[in-house]
Structure formats: structure tokens, C-alpha cells
Design an enzyme around this catalytic site. Sequence first.
Site, PDB file in Angstrom:
ATOM      1  N   GLU A  72     -28.301 -29.319 -44.334  1.00 32.70           N
ATOM      2  CA  GLU A  72     -27.114 -29.581 -45.074  1.00 32.70           C
ATOM      3  C   GLU A  72     -26.153 -28.464 -44.788  1.00 32.70           C
ATOM      4  O   GLU A  72     -26.177 -27.516 -44.670  1.00 32.70           O
ATOM      5  CB  GLU A  72     -27.420 -29.117 -46.627  1.00 32.70           C
ATOM      6  CG  GLU A  72     -28.444 -30.451 -47.414  1.00 32.70           C
ATOM      7  CD  GLU A  72     -28.286 -30.174 -48.927  1.00 32.70           C
ATOM      8  OE1 GLU A  72     -27.481 -29.778 -49.495  1.00 32.70           O
ATOM      9  OE2 GLU A  72     -29.568 -30.629 -49.338  1.00 32.70           O
ATOM     10  N   GLU A  74     -34.190 -26.863 -51.451  1.00 34.27           N
ATOM     11  CA  GLU A  74     -33.884 -25.634 -52.091  1.00 34.27           C
ATOM     12  C   GLU A  74     -34.434 -25.174 -53.170  1.00 34.27           C
ATOM     13  O   GLU A  74     -33.792 -24.641 -54.192  1.00 34.27           O
ATOM     14  CB  GLU A  74     -32.295 -26.128 -52.708  1.00 34.27           C
ATOM     15  CG  GLU A  74     -31.175 -26.307 -51.599  1.00 34.27           C
ATOM     16  CD  GLU A  74     -29.852 -26.632 -52.136  1.00 34.27           C
ATOM     17  OE1 GLU A  74     -29.662 -26.717 -53.187  1.00 34.27           O
ATOM     18  OE2 GLU A  74     -29.067 -26.882 -51.256  1.00 34.27           O
ATOM     19  N   GLN A 125     -22.443 -35.330 -46.875  1.00 38.53           N
ATOM     20  CA  GLN A 125     -23.072 -36.397 -46.537  1.00 38.53           C
ATOM     21  C   GLN A 125     -22.457 -37.360 -45.986  1.00 38.53           C
ATOM     22  O   GLN A 125     -21.681 -36.708 -45.046  1.00 38.53           O
ATOM     23  CB  GLN A 125     -23.862 -37.052 -48.270  1.00 38.53           C
ATOM     24  CG  GLN A 125     -24.510 -36.072 -49.000  1.00 38.53           C
ATOM     25  CD  GLN A 125     -25.268 -36.671 -50.011  1.00 38.53           C
ATOM     26  OE1 GLN A 125     -25.271 -37.942 -50.173  1.00 38.53           O
ATOM     27  NE2 GLN A 125     -25.609 -35.860 -51.155  1.00 38.53           N
ATOM     28  N   ASN A 136     -31.079 -32.262 -54.167  1.00 39.82           N
ATOM     29  CA  ASN A 136     -31.636 -31.850 -55.360  1.00 39.82           C
ATOM     30  C   ASN A 136     -32.460 -33.288 -56.210  1.00 39.82           C
ATOM     31  O   ASN A 136     -33.353 -32.881 -56.762  1.00 39.82           O
ATOM     32  CB  ASN A 136     -30.383 -31.481 -56.687  1.00 39.82           C
ATOM     33  CG  ASN A 136     -29.818 -30.033 -56.044  1.00 39.82           C
ATOM     34  OD1 ASN A 136     -30.441 -29.465 -55.119  1.00 39.82           O
ATOM     35  ND2 ASN A 136     -28.890 -29.639 -56.688  1.00 39.82           N
TER      36      ASN A 136
END
Length: 505
Positions: free
Chosen positions: A302, A183, A356, A82
Site C-alpha cells: 500500500e 495492518e 488504490q 481494513n
Amino acid sequence: MNSALSNEKDMKRTEIVLHSKFQIASVDPRIFGGFLEHMGRAIYQGVYDPESPHADADGCRSDVLDALRRLDMTSMRYPGGNFVSGYHWQDGIGAREKRPTVRELAWRSVETNQFGTDEYIHLCRKMGWMPMLTVNLGTGTPEEARNWVEYCNCPTGTRYADMRDSNGSRQPHAVKLWCLGNEMDGPWQIGHVPADQYAIRARQTGEMMKKVDASIELVAGGSCGINLKTYMDWDQEVLAQLGDLADYISLHRFVDNLNDDTPDYLAVTSAIDAQIEEMDAACRCAQARHRSAKRAYLCFDEWNVWYKNHETDGQGKVAPHLLEEVYNLEDALVVAGFLHSFVRHADVVKIANIAQIVNVLAPIHTRGDDMLIQSIFYPFEMFSKRRNGAALRLTVDGPSYEGATNGCVHYIDASAILDGNRLHVFLTNRAMDENAEVCVTIADKTVVSCESAEILTGPDAKAVNSPEDGETIAAKPFEAIDMKDGQAHCKIPALSFVAMTLNLG
């Protein structure tokens, strides 16, 4: 005994049968990639901490990098996430004292820009990672993305390539993988738009980027959640408009155990398999519609377990504590399940990035000068060291159970990779309190010996590693493997993951 288990106390034997000719595809090493975002303490106090006594000459934490080297990661996605939808890459280059400190909107934090493109590339070179950059399609422009490609990939002699040279890197960074936004189907995303508008942005941007460097590969933004109303509709629209411009399409998945139902949670691999197969079907459909010789492959850029920590408001701080999930044994077994699925779909999943790598939803945590390795570190390491070769189709013949939401699955989750005369076998026993006897047969060859084997298990599903108790969940040698009649026989404890390398004759 848990109600989801078989009524039989002693589990029947599971037969795993393979054949060396029944190959799916070579396992792309890029499925063992990571993700480094400007979020929380992933970078600052994570990989980069000049004030730490562990800092190397570049300001990176040597203890963290040493741990990451054990995972032998390949592609490393950066800088978001993001975060990227409000990021302008020129803020993070040049003399550090001249870089702007900005208010970052995705995570409501303050970004100092002390770590940027050149520091990231240098870290990739140090670690042997393939750079994988995500461009800003939220507040950014096609021209900004095009300029970033020139900065990274072009020889000197033009504006942005010369800018790179003046910043200390005369030779191009040679970034091959580029993601077209992040996204953008999500209403939470800065600059979110409907699929047709995203596809226009992505096409305009991708075409300009490839005119700068025709050799780059582009990842189109696909559905980031199976529960969104636009799931699959978004992907079909994007693939229809981008056509052969898209080398890959992304998919994301974070799974949870909010119902505290361990058997159902461990059965989530069936849903991961389904998501991959649905996205693959969309890619094949788009290829057929375009009557093209080229198809888009899957980039699972992800993926992870996430549900315990939902702190996403940085409250205007630099490197706030965000999404610092604590992982237990059952989480580690689910991470193994993701990797099982990627291997079983080696023909279509070509890139994957665990989200992550440090502090934020991560296998590694730093606390001041100390560092903790979490449970999910180990299945990744156990797979990664045995990743070379071709994935094999396998049959699993053994007892099964019905998950409350994820359907019927075998107690034994399995995958296998053939590397010459070596067979890497990965097995998860999802039973809560029953050992599983497993027999591995490769029909056209003989199992001669076990070269190495490890097991990951623990005292119970909720067991965690902690600074106080140390590494309760850690990989250990596994010796309970017998060779008989050209087969490998083993007994796997409940709630365990085993990785083994067998020598074939």
C-alpha cells in the site's frame, strides 16, 4: 523565489553518471501492481457497474478497464485493506441472488457481495493481472484461510475445490501470492493484536495454507506506519517467529503535504528510501539470526498520496463516496518519487501496489457515466511502459536544497533501467521556478539517440484535472533532448517529471 531554493537564479547543471556494469538487480514487474478493496466506490461504480452503459458482458466498466490497461499493472491485491479483517470469503461466491448482504465494519458500509473471489479472478485474467489475495486474520481463522487456498488452487475431488467447480471454474485459479492479514499492528484494525500474538496467528495460518499448496508465496504483515510506537519492533518480532515461512514482509506508506510546503513535500523521497532500507535491515538481521540461506523481501503493498479527504464513514450505505482524493501536479511528482525509490531498491523491493486504482485514492475517477484521469495516472504510466531491464546505480552531481522535515535532497530526483542497448532514464525537477539542465552519461557506452521521451508538468504545483477543465496535467512528448559527445543533454522545466528511452552504442 521560494526560500527553500538556491540563491542562484540559474540552476547549475546536474550530471547523471551511470555504468552498465553497476547493476542493482532486475526490476521486478510486480512493483507496478495495484490494490482493489471493497471500500467506497472502488468496486461498485468503479471497476464493476452492471447498470452502466459502459458495462461489458461481465458487468465491468469497459472505459475504466481500458484506462487501466494503459497502466499495464501486474499484481492486484484484493479484497483489502481494513475490509478484509471482517470479510468471510464464502459470502462472495456462488449464485449472486443467494449471497448475503452484510454490514461491513471497517468502513461502516453495507456490502452486497455481488463481486467476490470468482469475479475478481475473472477480472484478473481479463486484465493480465497476477492475483494477490489477503486472508482475514482479524475475525477469520487459520482453517478459513486454508479452505480459501483449496478453493482457489486445488484440482477437483475435494470439498472446496468442488465448490469452485460448481461455481463455474473447473480449472484452479492458481493464486500464488497470499498476504497474511492486513495492518494487524494498527489499533484501528478489527482483531488488532500485539506482535507476538499476530506472529502466532500468521504462523498457524501460513503453515496450514502451505500444506494445501506448497508453491504459494506468503507476505507477512509488517509495520504499516513509521510513526507507530511499534515500528521496527513489530517487524523484528514477526520475522523472528515466522522465519523462512515469510517470503515477503509488507510495508505501507501514505504521504501528505499538510504543511503546504511543496519543496519539503517533494523531498519525501529521502524518507521513503530510509523506510525501505530500515525494513531491509530488519530482514537481513532476521536472516542472520536464523542462519538461513533464505531472506524475506519487501512487499510495498500500500502506497500513495493521501491527506485531503478523510471521509471513512460509509453511514450504512452501499458504495458510499469515501477517500475520493483529488490529485494535483505536486502529488504526481511525489508518486514519481515513490517509483524512483522502488527502482533504486530493485534488489529488495519485489512487489508494490498503489492504493488504490479506481475512485478511492485513485488515478481514475468515475462520475456517473463519465470518467476522469487524475494527475497521478501519468507518472505510473510513464514508468510502467519503460520497466523492463536492470536498475542501475547512478550518481547525481548537482545543486541540492534542504527540506524542512525531509532533509537535504538534490533538485533532480533520478532513477534508471538498462534494457539491452536501451537506457530508460527518469528525472524529476523539484525546483519551484528554475529549469534544470541535466547531462546523462553512461561511462562505458555512448548515447546515440533518443527513442522516445515524455514530460509531465503543469501551470503550477496545485493544478488539477477536472471535468470542467479537462486534463490540465497530462504526459506530452518531450523533444528538448540533444545528443552531444555521446551524452544526452536536456533542460527540464520546474516542477516536471521526464521519462526517456535512450539508444546506446
